[in-house]
Design a protein around this motif. Structure first.
Motif, PDB file in Angstrom:
ATOM      1  N   GLY A  51       5.842  -5.606  -2.636  1.00 25.21           N
ATOM      2  CA  GLY A  51       5.136  -4.545  -3.342  1.00 25.21           C
ATOM      3  C   GLY A  51       6.048  -3.618  -4.110  1.00 25.21           C
ATOM      4  O   GLY A  51       5.712  -3.182  -5.215  1.00 25.21           O
ATOM      5  N   TYR A  52       7.225  -3.299  -3.536  1.00 21.35           N
ATOM      6  CA  TYR A  52       8.122  -2.341  -4.182  1.00 21.35           C
ATOM      7  C   TYR A  52       9.316  -3.000  -4.868  1.00 21.35           C
ATOM      8  O   TYR A  52       9.750  -2.549  -5.920  1.00 21.35           O
ATOM      9  CB  TYR A  52       8.613  -1.317  -3.150  1.00 21.35           C
ATOM     10  N   GLY A 257      -3.564  -2.774  -0.487  1.00 21.85           N
ATOM     11  CA  GLY A 257      -2.934  -2.483  -1.776  1.00 21.85           C
ATOM     12  C   GLY A 257      -1.420  -2.554  -1.679  1.00 21.85           C
ATOM     13  O   GLY A 257      -0.819  -1.817  -0.887  1.00 21.85           O
ATOM     14  N   MET A 258      -0.809  -3.451  -2.440  1.00 23.38           N
ATOM     15  CA  MET A 258       0.638  -3.632  -2.397  1.00 23.38           C
ATOM     16  C   MET A 258       1.343  -2.558  -3.217  1.00 23.38           C
ATOM     17  O   MET A 258       0.906  -2.211  -4.305  1.00 23.38           O
ATOM     18  CB  MET A 258       1.010  -5.023  -2.919  1.00 23.38           C
ATOM     19  N   GLY A 263      -1.302   1.773   1.705  1.00 24.57           N
ATOM     20  CA  GLY A 263      -2.144   0.587   1.602  1.00 24.57           C
ATOM     21  C   GLY A 263      -1.881  -0.458   2.664  1.00 24.57           C
ATOM     22  O   GLY A 263      -2.809  -0.944   3.327  1.00 24.57           O
ATOM     23  N   ALA A 264      -0.609  -0.840   2.854  1.00 22.53           N
ATOM     24  CA  ALA A 264      -0.287  -1.885   3.828  1.00 22.53           C
ATOM     25  C   ALA A 264      -0.662  -1.457   5.242  1.00 22.53           C
ATOM     26  O   ALA A 264      -1.129  -2.279   6.051  1.00 22.53           O
ATOM     27  CB  ALA A 264       1.206  -2.218   3.757  1.00 22.53           C
ATOM     28  N   LEU A 300     -11.667  -4.174  -6.409  1.00 23.13           N
ATOM     29  CA  LEU A 300     -10.556  -3.222  -6.273  1.00 23.13           C
ATOM     30  C   LEU A 300      -9.239  -3.998  -6.335  1.00 23.13           C
ATOM     31  O   LEU A 300      -8.594  -4.231  -5.313  1.00 23.13           O
ATOM     32  CB  LEU A 300     -10.653  -2.475  -4.935  1.00 23.13           C
ATOM     33  N   PRO A 301      -8.835  -4.424  -7.519  1.00 25.51           N
ATOM     34  CA  PRO A 301      -7.627  -5.251  -7.644  1.00 25.51           C
ATOM     35  C   PRO A 301      -6.363  -4.589  -7.120  1.00 25.51           C
ATOM     36  O   PRO A 301      -5.407  -5.278  -6.786  1.00 25.51           O
ATOM     37  CB  PRO A 301      -7.530  -5.510  -9.154  1.00 25.51           C
ATOM     38  N   ASN A 302      -6.348  -3.278  -7.023  1.00 23.63           N
ATOM     39  CA  ASN A 302      -5.181  -2.570  -6.490  1.00 23.63           C
ATOM     40  C   ASN A 302      -5.362  -2.150  -5.034  1.00 23.63           C
ATOM     41  O   ASN A 302      -4.594  -1.331  -4.523  1.00 23.63           O
ATOM     42  CB  ASN A 302      -4.876  -1.340  -7.342  1.00 23.63           C
ATOM     43  N   GLY A 303      -6.377  -2.711  -4.379  1.00 21.21           N
ATOM     44  CA  GLY A 303      -6.586  -2.412  -2.964  1.00 21.21           C
ATOM     45  C   GLY A 303      -7.449  -1.194  -2.716  1.00 21.21           C
ATOM     46  O   GLY A 303      -7.817  -0.464  -3.635  1.00 21.21           O
ATOM     47  N   LEU A 304      -7.763  -0.982  -1.445  1.00 25.33           N
ATOM     48  CA  LEU A 304      -8.625   0.132  -1.064  1.00 25.33           C
ATOM     49  C   LEU A 304      -8.005   1.485  -1.390  1.00 25.33           C
ATOM     50  O   LEU A 304      -8.719   2.459  -1.621  1.00 25.33           O
ATOM     51  CB  LEU A 304      -8.936   0.057   0.433  1.00 25.33           C
ATOM     52  N   VAL A 305      -6.667   1.542  -1.401  1.00 26.85           N
ATOM     53  CA  VAL A 305      -6.008   2.815  -1.696  1.00 26.85           C
ATOM     54  C   VAL A 305      -6.342   3.295  -3.102  1.00 26.85           C
ATOM     55  O   VAL A 305      -6.333   4.497  -3.383  1.00 26.85           O
ATOM     56  CB  VAL A 305      -4.479   2.666  -1.503  1.00 26.85           C
TER      57      VAL A 305
END
Length: 327
Positions: A51-52, A257-258, A263-264, A300-305
């Motif tokens: 993710g980072y 969300g990565m 998110g993780a 939500l392509p970027n995750g729940l966050v």
């Protein structure tokens, strides 16, 4: 990267969980939360590298398994004290991450993903062939001793003890990853290479060096989580490299969300608790989780966050380190 208030919020949540440990009487609920804490470490370590740092590493569970087997073998077969065995396992796994990273990081993009996934697929046969070395083969490594804290033995049935051991381990690991590593110059380099590798190189960032560091640090934390898991369950089998564990770990990042704290961590709690709630569905559990992932990716392509961004609780695009943390 976490907004300014995230660190305070993080410790408030940790304190609330610590208090909940005394209020929860159910051993089963404590067990589920213990698994949540263990998988928080795995998810956070994977988020660091994929993710980072932007490295498509699909072999994170190899490090988890490696840490579990090394610690279990040292303690069960060689008589090393569990705490020392876990420390050695984490260090050795970090070195293994460095060695695996050396060849694969000379590749690019999807080829890194293919290489690391190939390592993941090759690991179970290697463990099975290590039966004569004491790894147990398909049966697994049995009789792993519990953790001993200066005379206080935290056995597998001591759920309250393991609750606090894993909570402390998860809190320390998550804090080090998100609030120490990623807020340092090292973290800045990871994010720069992820966002614009060519530009980062032009600024003098050694891409191979920093990617190897990301791989190694991520592997170290995953190996530590595996070592904890081994001493908690007192048995390790090749099943931890099976499809179910791999898919669950991937779902954690996809749902949460990565590269978007927390998110993780949120994903780890949702997937572990959701998996337990779906136990009655037996073989349909993974199908249901798969549907949830598809819907999350579509909606939500970027995750729940990312919901927090839509509702104005978090600044959009806050995947980078806040200005207050720079320097």
């Amino acid at each position: 990267m976490p907004p300014a208030w995230a660190e305070r919020g993080f410790w408030i949540v940790v304190a609330a969980l610590a208090l909940a440990g005394f209020l929860i009487d159910s051993s089963y609920i404590r067990h589920v939360l213990i698994l949540c804490f263990l998988w928080c470490i795995v998810a956070a370590s994977w988020d660091l590298v994929i993710g980072y740092a932007g490295i498509l590493n699909y072999g994170q569970l190899v490090f988890f398994a490696f840490g579990a087997y090394v610690s279990g073998f040292l303690a069960a077969k060689l008589g090393v004290t569990p705490l020392l065995a876990m420390a050695i396992a984490a260090g050795v796994t970090g070195l293994v991450g460095l060695l695996i990273g050396l060849p694969c990081l000379r590749l690019r993009g999807e080829y890194v993903a293919l290489f690391t996934f190939a390592v993941h697929l090759a690991m179970p046969p290697v463990i099975q062939q290590g039966r004569d070395l004491g790894l147990g083969g398909n049966t697994g490594l049995l009789g792993i001793p519990p953790v001993n804290f200066f005379g206080y033995v935290v056995g597998p049935l001591d759920k309250l003890g393991w609750f606090y051991v894993t909570l402390a381990a998860a809190a320390a690991s998550v804090y080090l990853i998100y609030f120490v590593v990623l807020r340092s110059r090292l973290g800045h380099a990871f994010i720069a290479l992820r966002d614009s590798e060519g530009f980062a190189r032009a600024l003098g960032v050694d891409d191979l060096r920093y990617k190897l560091l990301a791989f190694s640090i991520s592997a170290l934390f995953a190996g530590f989580a595996g070592a904890l898991y081994a001493h908690y369950t007192t048995v390790v089998t090749p099943k931890i490299l099976g499809n179910e564990f791999f898919l669950m770990a991937m779902v954690m990042l996809a749902i949460g969300g990565m590269g978007r704290f927390p998110g993780a961590i949120v994903g780890a709690f949702l997937v572990i608790i959701g998996n337990e709630l779906l136990r009655s569905f037996d073989t349909y559990r993974l199908l249901i989780l798969g549907i949830v992932v598809v819907l999350t990716v579509l909606l939500l392509p970027n995750g729940l966050v990312s919901l927090a961004e839509r509702m104005g609780w978090r600044k959009p695009g806050s995947r980078t380190i806040s200005a207050s943390a720079e320097g």
